[in-house]
Design a protein around this motif. Structure first.
Motif, PDB file in Angstrom:
ATOM      1  N   UNK A 107      34.136  31.668  46.108  1.00  0.00           N
ATOM      2  CA  UNK A 107      33.571  32.867  46.735  1.00  0.00           C
ATOM      3  C   UNK A 107      34.612  33.671  47.494  1.00  0.00           C
ATOM      4  N   UNK A 108      34.160  34.356  48.537  1.00  0.00           N
ATOM      5  CA  UNK A 108      35.069  35.179  49.355  1.00  0.00           C
ATOM      6  C   UNK A 108      35.379  34.444  50.649  1.00  0.00           C
ATOM      7  N   UNK A 109      36.669  34.375  50.976  1.00  0.00           N
ATOM      8  CA  UNK A 109      37.063  33.755  52.249  1.00  0.00           C
ATOM      9  C   UNK A 109      37.252  34.867  53.280  1.00  0.00           C
ATOM     10  N   UNK A 110      36.575  34.737  54.410  1.00  0.00           N
ATOM     11  CA  UNK A 110      36.719  35.744  55.474  1.00  0.00           C
ATOM     12  C   UNK A 110      37.411  35.081  56.663  1.00  0.00           C
ATOM     13  N   UNK A 111      38.584  35.604  57.034  1.00  0.00           N
ATOM     14  CA  UNK A 111      39.353  35.010  58.142  1.00  0.00           C
ATOM     15  C   UNK A 111      39.925  36.125  59.018  1.00  0.00           C
ATOM     16  N   UNK A 112      40.582  35.719  60.127  1.00  0.00           N
ATOM     17  CA  UNK A 112      41.177  36.716  61.015  1.00  0.00           C
ATOM     18  C   UNK A 112      42.289  37.478  60.286  1.00  0.00           C
ATOM     19  N   UNK A 113      43.147  36.728  59.584  1.00  0.00           N
ATOM     20  CA  UNK A 113      44.219  37.427  58.857  1.00  0.00           C
ATOM     21  C   UNK A 113      44.415  36.769  57.499  1.00  0.00           C
ATOM     22  N   UNK A 114      43.858  37.393  56.467  1.00  0.00           N
ATOM     23  CA  UNK A 114      43.947  36.812  55.121  1.00  0.00           C
ATOM     24  C   UNK A 114      45.396  36.622  54.698  1.00  0.00           C
ATOM     25  N   UNK A 115      45.660  35.508  53.973  1.00  0.00           N
ATOM     26  CA  UNK A 115      47.033  35.221  53.582  1.00  0.00           C
ATOM     27  C   UNK A 115      47.483  36.111  52.419  1.00  0.00           C
ATOM     28  N   UNK A 116      46.601  36.293  51.440  1.00  0.00           N
ATOM     29  CA  UNK A 116      47.026  37.056  50.264  1.00  0.00           C
ATOM     30  C   UNK A 116      46.389  38.444  50.304  1.00  0.00           C
ATOM     31  N   UNK A 117      46.864  39.235  51.269  1.00  0.00           N
ATOM     32  CA  UNK A 117      46.252  40.568  51.431  1.00  0.00           C
ATOM     33  C   UNK A 117      46.319  41.349  50.117  1.00  0.00           C
ATOM     34  N   UNK A 118      45.145  41.793  49.676  1.00  0.00           N
ATOM     35  CA  UNK A 118      45.096  42.606  48.460  1.00  0.00           C
ATOM     36  C   UNK A 118      45.747  43.952  48.784  1.00  0.00           C
ATOM     37  N   UNK A 119      46.589  44.417  47.861  1.00  0.00           N
ATOM     38  CA  UNK A 119      47.374  45.611  48.191  1.00  0.00           C
ATOM     39  C   UNK A 119      46.570  46.912  48.107  1.00  0.00           C
ATOM     40  N   UNK A 120      45.497  46.905  47.328  1.00  0.00           N
ATOM     41  CA  UNK A 120      44.773  48.167  47.117  1.00  0.00           C
ATOM     42  C   UNK A 120      44.410  48.844  48.439  1.00  0.00           C
ATOM     43  N   UNK A 121      44.462  50.170  48.412  1.00  0.00           N
ATOM     44  CA  UNK A 121      44.119  50.899  49.641  1.00  0.00           C
ATOM     45  C   UNK A 121      42.639  50.722  49.971  1.00  0.00           C
ATOM     46  N   UNK A 122      41.810  50.764  48.925  1.00  0.00           N
ATOM     47  CA  UNK A 122      40.371  50.639  49.126  1.00  0.00           C
ATOM     48  C   UNK A 122      39.921  49.314  48.521  1.00  0.00           C
ATOM     49  N   UNK A 123      39.045  48.578  49.237  1.00  0.00           N
ATOM     50  CA  UNK A 123      38.585  47.298  48.685  1.00  0.00           C
ATOM     51  C   UNK A 123      37.145  47.342  48.234  1.00  0.00           C
ATOM     52  N   UNK A 124      36.363  48.227  48.844  1.00  0.00           N
ATOM     53  CA  UNK A 124      34.929  48.172  48.555  1.00  0.00           C
ATOM     54  C   UNK A 124      34.301  49.551  48.732  1.00  0.00           C
ATOM     55  N   UNK A 125      33.363  49.864  47.851  1.00  0.00           N
ATOM     56  CA  UNK A 125      32.541  51.073  48.033  1.00  0.00           C
ATOM     57  C   UNK A 125      31.136  50.587  48.325  1.00  0.00           C
ATOM     58  N   UNK A 126      30.648  50.831  49.536  1.00  0.00           N
ATOM     59  CA  UNK A 126      29.302  50.339  49.836  1.00  0.00           C
ATOM     60  C   UNK A 126      28.360  51.499  50.139  1.00  0.00           C
ATOM     61  N   UNK A 127      27.092  51.181  50.225  1.00  0.00           N
ATOM     62  CA  UNK A 127      26.114  52.252  50.458  1.00  0.00           C
ATOM     63  C   UNK A 127      24.956  51.757  51.310  1.00  0.00           C
ATOM     64  N   UNK A 128      24.424  52.650  52.126  1.00  0.00           N
ATOM     65  CA  UNK A 128      23.192  52.363  52.879  1.00  0.00           C
ATOM     66  C   UNK A 128      22.238  53.517  52.586  1.00  0.00           C
ATOM     67  N   UNK A 129      21.122  53.198  51.925  1.00  0.00           N
ATOM     68  CA  UNK A 129      20.174  54.256  51.578  1.00  0.00           C
ATOM     69  C   UNK A 129      19.082  54.386  52.638  1.00  0.00           C
ATOM     70  N   UNK A 130      18.219  55.380  52.434  1.00  0.00           N
ATOM     71  CA  UNK A 130      17.036  55.601  53.283  1.00  0.00           C
ATOM     72  C   UNK A 130      17.344  55.895  54.742  1.00  0.00           C
ATOM     73  N   UNK A 131      18.154  56.918  54.930  1.00  0.00           N
ATOM     74  CA  UNK A 131      18.452  57.374  56.288  1.00  0.00           C
ATOM     75  C   UNK A 131      18.017  58.818  56.450  1.00  0.00           C
TER      76      UNK A 131
END
Ligand SMILES: Nc1ncnc2c1ncn2[C@@H]1O[C@H](COP(=O)(O)OP(=O)(O)O)[C@@H](O)[C@H]1O
Ligand SMILES: N[C@@H](CC(=O)OP(=O)(O)O)C(=O)O
Length: 467
Positions: A297-321
């Motif tokens: 799965x996904x490891x969430x830590x204070x400072x990830x060891x293998x930082x992904x280089x991409x500028x953007x990691x995720x596109x998320x959305x919140x509907x119904x506002x």
């Protein structure tokens, strides 16, 4: 290892899944001390919310209908999941007692016409009260000792802010660690109901939607867990909601800060406060699938060891506002205008999700949840319209689209790439903000444009190729 393992509603909604969860926990418990945290089974909290809506509309028969839908679903699950007859009988009897209480509660709420935040929290807590008994009995059925505990029983003490409570962490730590240590001594697996606690007077409180994630991290810090796992129906945190983007990719590592931004902007419906307890204790979290337990799965830590280089990691959305455009000529150059607006909203208990101010200072635009819109507009109207505010313009059913990633910091050209891609797809954007940390860039579109906007950005930033 000491582990806190949280199962979302999507992981415990069929007999097959509950048995798989119980067997997995049985195996894991041979080498680890485990606290299990469970949400309500899928759809149960929604049904309980609908019960409260029906009571508000004085529709008692609809409320009772929904209560028997919940009853039947759980009894059916008990019959299909638990193989040992004596255990099954015990569980069904236990459920009957809960259902009698649920019906009595509905009767009382209807009779008194009382649908206060406090009674609603008590009502909503039934979902987890039922699921913990089911999961705990399934663990017993698999041959391992287990005990179900509500958030109140394990010792989670909160303030009295019903519907959105916060833990009183020092009292909670003392009580939870003592309860859990005693249970561990008996080689038993505690199955704790997420989402729910109790205030100092013993009244049941909830943390708000998705609150079981928060329960897991609170308990994790209280018992000094080595790791906290959030088990769900997805492989982990992905580059976008896989239900919208078919080729969304798993993010192997993200930082707490990135995960907080993702939670705030709707990724995997994680409770926004989930990572708060971890910031100082630095306990690693894994977001994993209950259906393919071999995947890390996904490891969430204070400072990830293998930082992904991409500028953007995720596109998320919140509907119904809802979007409120607050205008007034006298807002220009008047100190304290914004303070008055936000004080009014805070007094009404409104959580503002996005804010932007026109450079001329003649308008402030805010986004709140559709469910808070009525209260937000009426409190602004009552307190400030005709004084500092001249006009309120309201748009309902809008979505926030957010790009998230620490690599965006100081990267030139992100905004132009975003709006180029959006324009190409003929999506109209009505508000834009970028947090000063540059961890996110967020904008508002119509609900109906959500999928097009998310897919366009996932494509433009080539997130399907993320490494
Ligand atoms: N970025 C994302 N990564 C993973 N899942 C996401 C993301 N955005 C939205 N989701 C959705 O979140 C769902 C899981 O959330 P939820 O139903 O709250 O899980 P649970 O019941 O396990 O707590 C997934 O089925 C997925 O469609
Ligand atoms: N049952 C609560 C708490 C929760 O966290 O649920 P889930 O983990 O299934 O999103 C809710 O639906 O909000």
């Amino acid at each position: 290892m000491r582990l806190v393992i949280k199962y979302g509603g999507t992981s415990i909604s069929s007999a097959k899944d509950i048995r798989a969860v119980a067997n997995h926990l049985n195996t894991l418990s041979k080498k680890n001390e485990i606290v299990v945290v469970c949400s309500a089974t899928s759809g149960t909290t929604d049904d309980l919310i609908e019960i409260s809506e029906s009571i508000k509309k004085e529709n008692k028969s609809k409320a009772e209908q929904l209560a028997s839908k919940i009853t039947n679903r759980h009894k059916q699950l008990a019959k299909q999941t638990i193989k040992k007859l004596d255990l099954r009988k015990k569980l069904l009897k236990n459920f009957d007692e809960d259902f009698t209480e649920l019906i009595a509660l509905i009767d009382g709420m209807v009779l008194l016409g009382e649908v206060t935040p406090r009674t609603m929290d008590y009502l909503f807590s039934f979902g987890e009260r039922l699921s913990i008994k089911l999961v705990s009995m399934a663990i017993n059925d698999s041959g391992k000792k287990s005990i179900p505990l509500t958030g109140k029983e394990v010792g989670i003490v909160t303030d009295s802010n019903f519907g959105e409570s916060k833990p009183l962490i020092d009292t909670t730590r003392l009580r939870v660690s003592k309860t859990v240590d005693n249970i561990f001594l008996k080689k038993t697996i505690p199955v704790v109901g997420g989402f729910v606690g109790a205030d100092q007077h013993g009244h049941v409180t909830t943390f708000g939607r998705g609150g079981s994630d928060y329960s897991a991290t609170i308990i994790g810090t209280c018992i000094k867990a080595d790791e906290i796992w959030l088990m769900s129906d997805v492989d982990g945190l992905m580059t976008a909601d896989p239900k919208i983007v078919k080729n969304a990719k798993l993010l192997k590592e993200v930082s707490y800060i990135e995960a907080i931004e993702m939670a705030l902007f709707g990724a995997k419906q994680i409770h926004p406060r989930t990572f708060e307890p971890l910031l100082s204790k630095k306990i690693p979290m894994k977001i994993r699938s209950s259906f393919s337990v071999k995947n890390e799965g996904t490891l969430v830590t204070a400072s990830p060891s293998s930082a992904v280089k991409n500028t953007v990691k995720c596109v998320s959305n919140v509907q119904n506002n809802g979007l409120i455009d607050i205008r007034g000529g006298s807002m220009v150059g008047t100190p304290g205008t914004a303070a008055k607006i936000f004080a009014t909203l805070a007094k009404a208990g409104i959580n503002v999700m996005m804010i932007s101010q026109n450079p001329s200072e003649s308008s402030i635009t805010i986004v709140v949840k559709n469910t808070d819109l009525d209260k937000a507009v009426s409190s602004l109207e009552m307190e400030l319209l005709g004084k500092i505010i001249k006009k309120l313009e309201v748009t309902t059913n809008v979505a926030i689209i957010a790009l998230i990633g620490s690599g965006m910091r100081g990267t030139v050209g992100v905004a132009s790439k975003v709006f180029g891609a959006i324009e190409k797809n003929k999506v109209n954007v009505s508000m834009i903000t970028q947090g000063s940390s540059e961890l996110n860039l967020a904008f508002v579109v119509k609900n109906s444009d959500t999928n097009a906007a998310v897919r366009a950005l996932h494509n433009a930033f080539e997130l399907d190729k993320i490494n």
